[in-house]
Design an enzyme around this catalytic site. Structure first.
Site, PDB file in Angstrom:
ATOM      1  N   GLY A 171       0.705  -1.150  -0.131  1.00 52.65           N
ATOM      2  CA  GLY A 171       0.191  -0.395   0.239  1.00 52.65           C
ATOM      3  C   GLY A 171       1.136   1.156   0.144  1.00 52.65           C
ATOM      4  N   ASN A 189       1.289   3.336  -2.592  1.00 54.38           N
ATOM      5  CA  ASN A 189       0.342   4.164  -3.147  1.00 54.38           C
ATOM      6  C   ASN A 189      -0.714   4.284  -3.023  1.00 54.38           C
ATOM      7  OD1 ASN A 189       2.409   4.803  -6.609  1.00 54.38           O
ATOM      8  ND2 ASN A 189       1.872   2.597  -6.651  1.00 54.38           N
ATOM      9  N   ARG A 229     -14.616 -15.837 -10.865  1.00 53.58           N
ATOM     10  CA  ARG A 229     -14.230 -14.743 -10.899  1.00 53.58           C
ATOM     11  C   ARG A 229     -15.367 -13.216 -10.354  1.00 53.58           C
ATOM     12  NH1 ARG A 229      -9.830 -11.759 -11.788  1.00 53.58           N
ATOM     13  NH2 ARG A 229      -8.881 -14.498 -12.580  1.00 53.58           N
ATOM     14  N   MET A 244      -3.296  -7.234  -7.709  1.00 54.82           N
ATOM     15  CA  MET A 244      -3.089  -8.529  -8.400  1.00 54.82           C
ATOM     16  C   MET A 244      -4.681  -9.373  -8.849  1.00 54.82           C
ATOM     17  SD  MET A 244      -0.259  -7.429  -8.375  1.00 54.82           S
ATOM     18  CE  MET A 244       0.695  -8.505  -8.982  1.00 54.82           C
ATOM     19  N   ASN A 302      -5.524   2.597 -12.693  1.00 55.28           N
ATOM     20  CA  ASN A 302      -4.071   2.362 -12.918  1.00 55.28           C
ATOM     21  C   ASN A 302      -2.731   2.848 -12.660  1.00 55.28           C
ATOM     22  OD1 ASN A 302      -3.316  -0.205 -11.313  1.00 55.28           O
ATOM     23  ND2 ASN A 302      -2.468  -1.111 -13.605  1.00 55.28           N
ATOM     24  N   HIS A 327       1.428   1.438 -13.080  1.00 53.32           N
ATOM     25  CA  HIS A 327       1.948   0.123 -13.706  1.00 53.32           C
ATOM     26  C   HIS A 327       3.824   0.931 -13.385  1.00 53.32           C
ATOM     27  CE1 HIS A 327       2.702  -3.722 -15.699  1.00 53.32           C
ATOM     28  NE2 HIS A 327       4.108  -2.707 -16.763  1.00 53.32           N
ATOM     29  N   ASP A 356      -8.899  -0.337 -19.550  1.00 56.64           N
ATOM     30  CA  ASP A 356      -9.892  -1.264 -20.510  1.00 56.64           C
ATOM     31  C   ASP A 356      -9.986  -2.505 -20.230  1.00 56.64           C
ATOM     32  OD1 ASP A 356      -8.009  -1.936 -21.852  1.00 56.64           O
ATOM     33  OD2 ASP A 356      -7.584  -0.598 -23.171  1.00 56.64           O
ATOM     34  N   GLY A 393      -8.047  -5.291 -21.899  1.00 61.14           N
ATOM     35  CA  GLY A 393      -7.172  -5.521 -21.878  1.00 61.14           C
ATOM     36  C   GLY A 393      -6.267  -5.504 -20.072  1.00 61.14           C
TER      37      GLY A 393
END
Length: 219
Positions: free
Chosen positions: A14, A16, A67, A92, A109, A111, A143, A145
Site C-alpha cells: 500500500g 501508493n 471471478r 493483483m 491504474n 504500472h 480497459d 485488456g
C-alpha cells in the site's frame, strides 16, 4: 471544490495508497478516500488505511469459486460507499467486465513500466533483460485488456548498468508516488479529455469549473 470520492483496491503493502492518503491530508489532492478494499487479508494496505482512520473492507477472492461473484461483491461495496473513481493501487487481480460496466472510464491504474512496453508482471527484470536504457511508470485508464488502457501520465527513470530488478523498482516507485496523485487530481479537476486512445490534458483556466465529472469524450 467538491472532493472526489475514491475507492482504493489494493493487494499488498500500500505505498501508493499512502501517497494518496498523504495528498488528501495535505490538501494537494481534491479527493477523499471513501473506502479501501483488499483481496488479501494480510495486506499492509489494510493497516495503512486503518491507521489513517479510513473505512476498510477485506474481500478474500479465495472465498469465491467464480471471478464474477467476487467482482460483483467488490462493486457493491464501492457503490455503497458512493465511489466516483476506482483507484488500483497494487491490486493483483485482472479487472473484469463487471468492473468496467459499473465504472466506465472511472478506473485508473499505475504500472511500473513505460507502457506499451513491458506490460504484465516482473517488468523491471524484463526491462533489464531487454537492455532498455530507460524505464519508468505509467498511469492509465483501465480497459478490457491487461495494461492496455489510454495513458494519462508517465515518468521516466534511467536503467543503470549495475541495476537489479529491486534497485530499478525502488527508483520507479519514487516516481509512482509523484504521478499517481497528480493523475487523480487531473481527473478531479475534470481536465482529462479522452479521444479514442489519446488522453488530452486540458489547461486549468478560470472559465473551467473544477468538478469530479467523468472524463469527456469516449473510448
Amino acid at each position: 471544490m467538491k472532493k472526489l470520492r475514491l475507492g482504493i483496491l489494493a493487494s499488498g503493502g500500500g505505498t501508493n495508497l499512502q501517497s494518496i492518503i498523504d495528498g488528501c491530508a495535505a490538501g494537494t489532492l481534491s479527493a477523499e478516500v471513501a473506502i479501501v478494499i483488499c483481496n488479501n487479508p494480510g495486506a499492509g494496505a489494510l493497516t495503512r488505511a486503518e491507521t489513517a482512520g479510513l473505512k476498510t473492507c477485506c474481500i478474500n477472492h479465495r472465498d469465491f469459486t467464480r471471478r464474477s461473484d467476487f467482482d460483483s461483491k467488490v462493486v457493491k461495496q464501492l457503490q455503497a460507499a458512493n465511489v466516483e473513481l476506482v483507484v488500483l493501487a497494487g491490486f493483483m487481480r485482472i479487472i473484469s467486465p463487471v468492473f468496467l460496466e459499473a465504472y466506465p472510464q472511472r478506473i485508473i491504474n499505475i504500472h511500473p513500466a513505460l507502457l506499451p512496453a513491458f506490460p504484465g508482471l516482473h517488468v523491471q527484470q524484463q526491462a533489464i533483460d531487454y537492455g532498455a536504457r530507460f524505464s519508468g511508470c505509467t498511469v492509465h485508464l483501465v480497459d478490457a485488456g491487461v495494461d492496455t488502457g489510454p495513458i494519462v501520465l508517465q515518468a521516466v527513470v534511467p536503467v543503470l548498468e549495475d541495476d537489479s530488478a529491486e534497485d530499478l523498482a525502488a527508483r520507479i516507485l519514487i516516481e509512482e508516488h509523484k504521478i499517481y496523485p497528480q493523475a487523480i487530481q487531473l481527473f478531479a479537476e475534470g481536465r482529462l479529455l479522452i479521444e479514442n486512445r489519446r488522453v488530452r490534458i486540458l489547461p486549468k483556466t478560470p472559465n473551467r469549473p473544477e468538478s469530479s465529472d467523468e472524463p469527456e469524450g469516449n473510448d
